[in-house]
Design a protein around this motif. Structure first.
Motif, PDB file in Angstrom:
ATOM      1  N   PHE A  78      68.789  53.357  -9.494  1.00  0.00           N
ATOM      2  CA  PHE A  78      68.673  51.511  -9.794  1.00  0.00           C
ATOM      3  C   PHE A  78      67.542  51.782 -10.700  1.00  0.00           C
ATOM      4  N   GLU A 140      69.409  42.499  -3.874  1.00  0.00           N
ATOM      5  CA  GLU A 140      69.031  43.608  -5.421  1.00  0.00           C
ATOM      6  C   GLU A 140      67.510  43.950  -4.270  1.00  0.00           C
TER       7      GLU A 140
ATOM      8  N   ILE B  16      75.511  50.118  -6.137  1.00  0.00           N
ATOM      9  CA  ILE B  16      74.130  50.777  -6.830  1.00  0.00           C
ATOM     10  C   ILE B  16      74.066  51.790  -8.195  1.00  0.00           C
TER      11      ILE B  16
END
Lengths: 253, 69
Positions: A78, A140, B16
């Motif tokens: 990420f 997120e 992701i």
């Protein structure tokens, strides 16, 4: 480990995403209808809170070593994603995030779309626009808060830090009553990318069984090293870009 | 149902992994190699992750800016 990196990283990541969500909420509220916009926003916040409430405690049940391996891998992947985008933007290979431009496009789309009532929602378009915007940007943040919080055994503090950032951005948004175009989004994303990547490296290696020299103090080397490398790549790309002919400079991804 | 599953999977993949799957693959390989070195060869390979992640970032940026991503 000191809780300051946890609080700061989650706060900044959340603030950046909240700025982006605010742009969408403002576009929906100012051009369509505030009541349905708030309903959509509230529904998304309830979903996000439920995800934190369910997944957060569940993650803390996993033993620390496998948890850090999984979380380290996810954070590194990420973080690389955030850092890659931030470096491409900082070096001019990718357009900077333009809140005013995004706001103008959302407003135009909201004006052109037809409304329609569904159940207790007066304007379905405003509801879904606001719901999707807040949910997608919020996911997120939830991901970062849960992974960071679980690895440090403090999901509550991470959630609190995320909530504080949302409140700050919301208050500023109400006062300014316009998209927060002056927030240095790319710089903040750059910083968050560095932190996510660094902690991903640290926890990933620890979860795989390695022991860092100096234990937690190794982060005092990993974070500046990641930052220096990212700044170095940015400088290198800026120099390369200056040598590339115009027209071949933008990347699409 | 299968369309919903496909779009659900695509959403999480994009969320992701993002634009460059090679970065995710590099991280996975680096972690597997670290675990092998530590548990099989008895080497405390703490240095492998930073080296691989920094290299993966450089590689990904190079591919993006030379139009090969």
């Amino acid at each position: 480990m000191n809780a300051l990196p946890l609080v700061l990283t989650v706060f900044v990541a959340c603030a950046v995403e909240a700025v982006e969500a605010l742009t969408i909420v403002l576009a929906a509220g100012l051009t369509r209808e505030w009541r349905s916009t708030f309903q959509g926003m509230t529904a998304a916040l309830i979903v996000l809170a439920a995800v934190v409430a369910v997944v957060g405690p569940a993650l803390t049940l996993i033993p620390l070593a496998p948890l850090r391996l999984i979380v380290g891998a996810l954070l590194a992947v990420f973080g690389l994603q955030w850092l890659r985008k931030a470096i491409l933007r900082a070096s001019g290979y990718k357009e900077l995030h333009d809140e005013e431009g995004i706001y103008a496009r959302q407003v135009a789309a909201a004006r052109a779309a037809s409304g329609g009532r569904r159940g207790w929602v007066h304007d379905w378009y405003a509801f879904t626009l606001s719901f999707k915007g807040v949910l997608l940007e919020g996911l997120e943040v939830v991901f970062i808060a849960i992974t960071f919080g679980a690895s440090q055994g403090n999901v509550g503090l991470a959630a609190l830090s995320a909530a504080a950032a949302v409140v700050v951005v919301a208050v500023v948004g109400v006062v300014v009553h316009a998209p927060l175009a002056r927030v240095p989004e790319n710089t903040l994303k750059f910083a968050v990318g560095v932190m996510l990547t660094s902690f991903g490296i640290f926890w990933g290696a620890e979860g795989a069984g390695a022991s860092w020299p100096g234990n937690d103090a190794a982060l005092l080397v990993i974070v500046p090293l990641t930052l220096l490398v990212a700044l170095g790549y940015t400088a290198l790309l800026r120099r390369t870009r200056a040598l590339v002919p115009a027209g071949a400079k933008e990347v699409t991804q | 149902m299968s369309r919903w599953l496909r779009s659900f999977g695509a959403f999480w993949y994009d969320f992701i992994v993002g634009d460059d799957w090679r970065g995710a693959a590099a991280v996975a390989l680096a972690l597997a190699a670290t675990a092998l070195l530590v548990h099989v060869a008895g080497v405390n390979a703490w240095w492998l992750m930073p080296v691989c992640v920094i290299a993966a970032l450089g590689w990904s940026l190079r591919r993006a800016t030379t139009g090969r991503s």
